[in-house]
Design an enzyme around this catalytic site. Structure first.
Site, PDB file in Angstrom:
ATOM      1  N   GLY B 293       0.840  -1.195   0.000  1.00 10.61           N
ATOM      2  CA  GLY B 293       0.000   0.000   0.000  1.00 10.61           C
ATOM      3  C   GLY B 293       0.871   1.239   0.000  1.00 10.61           C
ATOM      4  O   GLY B 293       2.008   1.227  -0.465  1.00 10.61           O
ATOM      5  N   SER B 294       0.341   2.317   0.594  1.00  7.94           N
ATOM      6  CA  SER B 294       0.957   3.634   0.420  1.00  7.94           C
ATOM      7  C   SER B 294       2.350   3.776   1.001  1.00  7.94           C
ATOM      8  O   SER B 294       3.099   4.660   0.593  1.00  7.94           O
ATOM      9  CB  SER B 294       0.066   4.703   1.049  1.00  7.94           C
ATOM     10  OG  SER B 294      -1.221   4.609   0.508  1.00  7.94           O
TER      11      SER B 294
END
Lengths: 378, 646
Positions: B293-294
């Protein structure tokens, strides 16, 4: 036989007659002495465990050696030509015994083979007698038919046939070791008698086929061969004896661990006083002791061949060769097994192994050779 | 008596004799070969077959933390060992045993007459001193007292995955216990004696005693103060969110040394049999692989800055909530988008379309070469078993969509430890280190260092210039962006949130089941610690990394830096407040004031006063520090005015 003995005593002072070969006698007595000591050393632990008497085997070895020496001196004084005369009856008796031992109830099974006749310590192995009987008869036959020896039909085939009948009977027990000694001894005799080399080549091929046949018929033999190639593959089964034997010899080194200091005799090497006594010898006395014993056997062979070369007649030559050849071949096979050179066959080391009646018999045979030496121009 | 044709016979007799000499020669040669060439080998093997060993176990090395706190040790207890074949009168020995030990005569007799070389039995373990003394005094043949030891983990489940555990014979089975088994184990000692083939001791041959060599002590990079904080925070998170799993790693970014590592569910190393093998076999921080993810955007950012394709302050981007890439539409996590932003705001907002444009600016070759250089796609080489490699797109398959998703952390699969090491490299000046746990080996007797691990630098991935920009950007993420939950006053925390979708059994992304994570570091001017935390499927909350993970990382970083004695900073970015955040209050300088003066200063602080006198001589916290509204200030009163003494 008794009559000849008498004749001999009466005309004893013949010019060609002399004392038996000294070096041969020395070799025999030295080997016997070493044998007695080694049997004691190797068997003491085992004997104490089994019979509560560490001298159990040593005492018996001395007894048989004593009886054997007496027999040897007696036979040493029987003119060897006597044996030529009785060659046929001796052979027939041997054949009868060899057939008899195969009959359950008469023959006793020891170590997986039906090869003994008799009671307890007084039992004998007919195959042992057959070896000597056949040597006497073959010497007679070859001496009498020497002019035919190069003939395939009249010389080679009949003598080989006889050998193989005897071999066949021994293999029925079965006793491959003794059978091999018998065949090899007879082949050497027939070779020396003058048979054609080409016949042996043919025989070699037949022999190889027969050998393969024997292996196929009894699979345990192939196990013995594979065990010999790599004993560590099955260290508790087929490789066991070879490994334990090597564990004795290897640590021996140059000087050995000292007389009586073997560790392998502590139940590691099964029955260390029998077939594998040379391993214990090499462990306790080292390379020097082992080589010394080999030299004594070589001395025995050398004097034997000289007697054979100098024997007054063909029969004497072949008889002397046959007996010395038989002993030497047995020595070679036994020691080769012990040092892992060939697969386990199960024959004893002459003079050294605890042997009972077979020791007596070998000394009797040597008596014959000693007698021939008395006529030989050495 | 002369014969006619004896020439052949003579020749052949000589032939036979010569052959025999050759054979005897071969035999003697072979005898020499066996005794000299392979003699030593045979001797060794023969000795093995002759000798019987009574073994003496060495003491296993302890495992300590950085500061010498014991994490794994041994508890020893004397044990009685019996060699049945040496027992003279088993009945008598059994009666003695029944007297001294907690065992019946029959049972003892049964034990000591077993057909075994050496017998140990339950009742003969962990003896008291009196029992040992009683058995020793008897002087029985074939009865020996040996020290038996057992592994003990004083902190229970603490650090369990990293420490691992040992089996019944104290052999390492998992974790560091397994990885460093040889060095921890030491060397077994023995009392050996020669025995015959029937097991009886051979007379007159001396015994040989070889002393056991104890294992070395292992000092870890783990700092138990940090580890304790991590364990506490994970326990709290577990209670609060009831997640499917959780993990945390703390690393010293300047060396790659692991300061703390833990995961949930965990286990007690001394009772590992009580849990599902998956629990102890899967050391999540190094084993698990998932879409980052981020947090992965840091790598994209590093690549873009290093390559100079973006200027965070000058370049701008307008996010409409979605971006078209190669015919596919990729949405931002915030529906409607973030609108017009600088690229610094793109980072702060963790704006997906913004990062897609960064990826496009870099191109697949450059982006993937940075990803590789940062250590993704291969094991980090940490000294633990069972490390995962992660999965990257196959270079041939990377199209515009793959490039775009990779840029914001989807479609790639990485391990937590990879992320920690990569981010450490991004913020420490560009140095990618190999993570490690074993700091130092010391001799258990002399306490001298046997071996010390030097940090292993794998690669320089970016420049200090770029690294410094990343630190600034990530600090602003915490001060002004999605990572506000991790803000720690005075410690200049930088970091990045992550909310990764999980792929379900059907191969599709699961809804409302995320791994929320946060990776943070501090202080931003000279990072001392990098902390990564991930919580798998937290319940009863918004599954955002900024909401769930960031505050926990903030707690870990703040408490850890205080515990490590790191000086607070004063020149950090101010936190931007959003409702319901309360701004902090700066503590005024109250020293030298009298009780009377206080009234006008402290409208929004509470006071804890101590000491007698009228003048404030000292205060805590120091002036200029920030505390929550209504927070407590401790004042120490005395008679002197400290300023007068200058």
């Amino acid at each position: 036989m008794f009559w000849e003995m008498g004749c001999f005593l009466l005309k004893a002072r013949k010019r060609t007659y002399q004392a038996p070969d000294l070096l041969l006698t020395i070799a025999i007595l030295s080997l016997l002495a070493i044998g007695a000591i080694m049997v004691y050393s190797a068997s003491a632990i085992w004997a104490d465990y089994k019979f509560n008497d560490s001298f159990y085997f040593a005492k018996r070895q001395l007894l048989f050696a004593g009886v054997g020496i007496v027999c040897m001196f007696f036979i040493m004084n029987i003119p060897y030509l006597t044996w030529q005369k009785y060659a046929k009856p001796i052979l027939i008796i041997c054949f009868i015994l060899l057939i008899a031992v195969l009959i359950p109830g008469i023959g006793m099974v020891r170590g997986g083979a039906r090869s003994w006749i008799g009671v307890g310590a007084f039992s004998i192995q007919p195959a042992e007698f057959m070896k000597l009987g056949l040597i006497i008869y073959l010497s007679t036959f070859l001496a009498a038919n020497q002019k035919y020896i190069t003939s395939f039909k009249k010389g080679f085939v009949p003598s080989m046939l006889l050998v193989f009948v005897a071999f066949g009977l021994i293999m029925l027990q079965p006793d491959l070791g003794t059978g091999m000694v018998l065949v090899l001894t007879c082949v050497v005799m027939i070779f020396v008698a003058g048979a054609k080399i080409s016949h042996f080549v043919g025989l070699g091929i037949v022999g190889l086929i027969g050998f393969l046949g024997l292996i196929i018929s009894a699979p345990y033999r192939i196990n013995r061969i594979t065990a010999f190639l790599n004993p560590w593959e099955d260290p508790l089964g087929n490789g066991f004896q070879i490994i334990q034997s090597l564990y004795a010899i290897g640590p021996g080194g140059l000087m050995g661990m000292g007389l009586g200091q073997s560790l392998q005799k502590f139940f590691y090497l099964p029955e260390p006083h029998n077939d594998f006594i040379f391993a214990i010898l090499a462990e306790e006395l080292g390379f020097i002791g082992g080589t010394f014993v080999l030299l004594l056997f070589l001395l025995l062979l050398w004097r034997g061949i000289r007697v054979s070369l100098a024997a007054p007649d063909t029969f004497g030559s072949l008889l002397g060769l046959g007996i010395i050849g038989m002993i030497s071949i047995q020595v070679m096979i036994n020691i080769s097994v012990v040092i892992g050179l060939i697969p386990v066959t199960g024959i004893t080391l002459p003079f050294l192994s605890y042997g009972g009646s077979s020791l007596t018999l070998i000394l009797c045979s040597i008596g014959i050779v000693l007698n021939i030496s008395r006529y030989a121009k050495l | 008596m002369k014969r006619v044709s004896n020439v052949t016979m003579r020749k052949r007799l000589v032939t036979v004799f010569l052959c025999a000499i050759v054979i005897f020669g071969i035999i003697d040669f072979r005898l020499g070969y066996v005794q000299f060439v392979i003699g030593d080998v045979l001797m060794e093997r023969a000795k093995e077959s002759w000798s019987r060993d009574i073994t003496f176990e060495p003491e296993r090395g302890k495992i300590l933390d950085k500061n010498g706190e014991v994490l794994a040790e041994n508890v020893t207890a004397p044990t009685v060992m019996v060699v049945p074949r040496q027992i003279q009168e088993p009945q008598k020995v059994a009666e003695h045993f029944a007297d001294i030990l907690d065992i019946t005569v029959e049972k003892a007799y049964q034990e000591i007459t077993q057909n075994e070389r050496i017998v140990r039995f339950k009742e003969g373990r962990k003896l008291s001193e009196e029992q040992v003394e009683a058995i020793r005094t008897l002087g029985l043949d074939g009865v020996y007292i040996a020290e038996d030891s057992k592994r003990h983990y004083p902190n229970g489940t603490y650090l369990s995955h990293v420490l691992g555990f040992t089996g019944i014979d104290n052999q390492g089975l998992m974790g560091l216990e397994l990885f460093y088994d040889d060095q921890l184990m030491g060397e077994v000692g023995s009392l050996s004696y020669f025995s015959d083939a029937k097991g009886h001791r051979m007379p007159e041959i001396a015994d040989v005693y070889e002393e056991p060599k104890d294992g070395d002590n292992l000092k870890l990079t783990i700092d138990s103060r940090v580890q304790t904080i991590i364990e506490r925070e994970l326990d709290l998170a577990e209670t609060k969110y009831n997640p499917d799993g959780a993990l945390a790693i703390a690393v010293d970014p300047d060396t790659g040394g692991i300061l703390g590592m833990s995961s949930r569910p965990n286990f007690h190393p001394e009772h590992y049999q009580d849990v599902d093998p998956d629990t102890y076999n899967r050391n999540l921080p190094v084993w698990s692989t998932y879409e980052p993810g981020s947090t992965f955007k840091i790598i994209t950012l590093a690549a873009a800055l290093e390559e100079g394709v973006v200027d965070l302050e000058e370049d701008e981007f307008t996010d409409n909530g979605a971006i078209d890439v190669g015919g596919a539409t990729l949405h931002c996590w915030k529906s409607g988008g973030h609108g017009h932003q600088t690229y610094l705001e793109v980072v702060q907002n963790s704006c997906n379309p913004g990062f897609v444009t960064l990826g496009e600016k870099l191109g697949e070759k450059k982006l993937f070469s940075y990803i590789n250089n940062f250590g993704f796609g291969e094991k980090t080489g940490i000294d633990l078993q069972g490390e995962g490699k992660g999965i990257l797109f196959n270079p041939e398959q990377v199209g515009p969509v793959e490039l775009a998703t990779t840029a914001f952390g989807q479609g790639v699969s990485v391990t937590p430890i990879q992320q920690v090491m990569a981010v450490s490299a991004a913020i420490n000046g560009g140095y990618l280190y190999q993570p490690y746990l074993a700091e130092e080996w010391t001799n258990p007797v002399s306490d001298k260092t046997v071996e010390k691990t030097d940090p292993i630098l794998k690669e320089r991935v970016i420049s200090e210039q770029t690294s410094s920009e990343i630190r600034k950007a990530l600090e602003s993420v915490v001060a002004k962006g999605t990572g506000r939950g991790a803000y720690v006053e005075g410690y200049r925390v930088g970091g990045k949130t992550g909310t990764a979708q999980k792929v379900g059994e059907d191969g599709k992304y699961m809804s409302n089941n995320h791994i929320v994570s946060f990776i943070g570091f501090a202080p931003a001017d000279d990072p001392e610690i990098v902390v990564y935390l991930a919580i798998d499927n937290p319940k009863d909350t918004v599954q955002f990394g900024g909401v769930v993970a960031a505050p926990i990382v903030g707690n870990v970083i703040g408490d850890s830096l205080r515990a490590l004695g790191v000086e607070p900073r004063k020149d950090g970015l101010e936190k931007e407040y959003q409702w319901p955040d309360q701004p902090l209050v700066e503590v005024p300088d109250l020293r030298g004031l009298t009780r009377k003066d206080l009234q006008q200063y402290l409208v929004n602080l509470s006071i804890e006063a101590s000491g007698s006198g009228d003048v404030i001589v000292d205060q805590a916290p120091e002036p200029g520090e920030k505390i929550e509204q209504g927070g407590e200030v401790r004042l120490y009163f005395g008679d002197d005015d400290p300023n007068k003494n200058d």
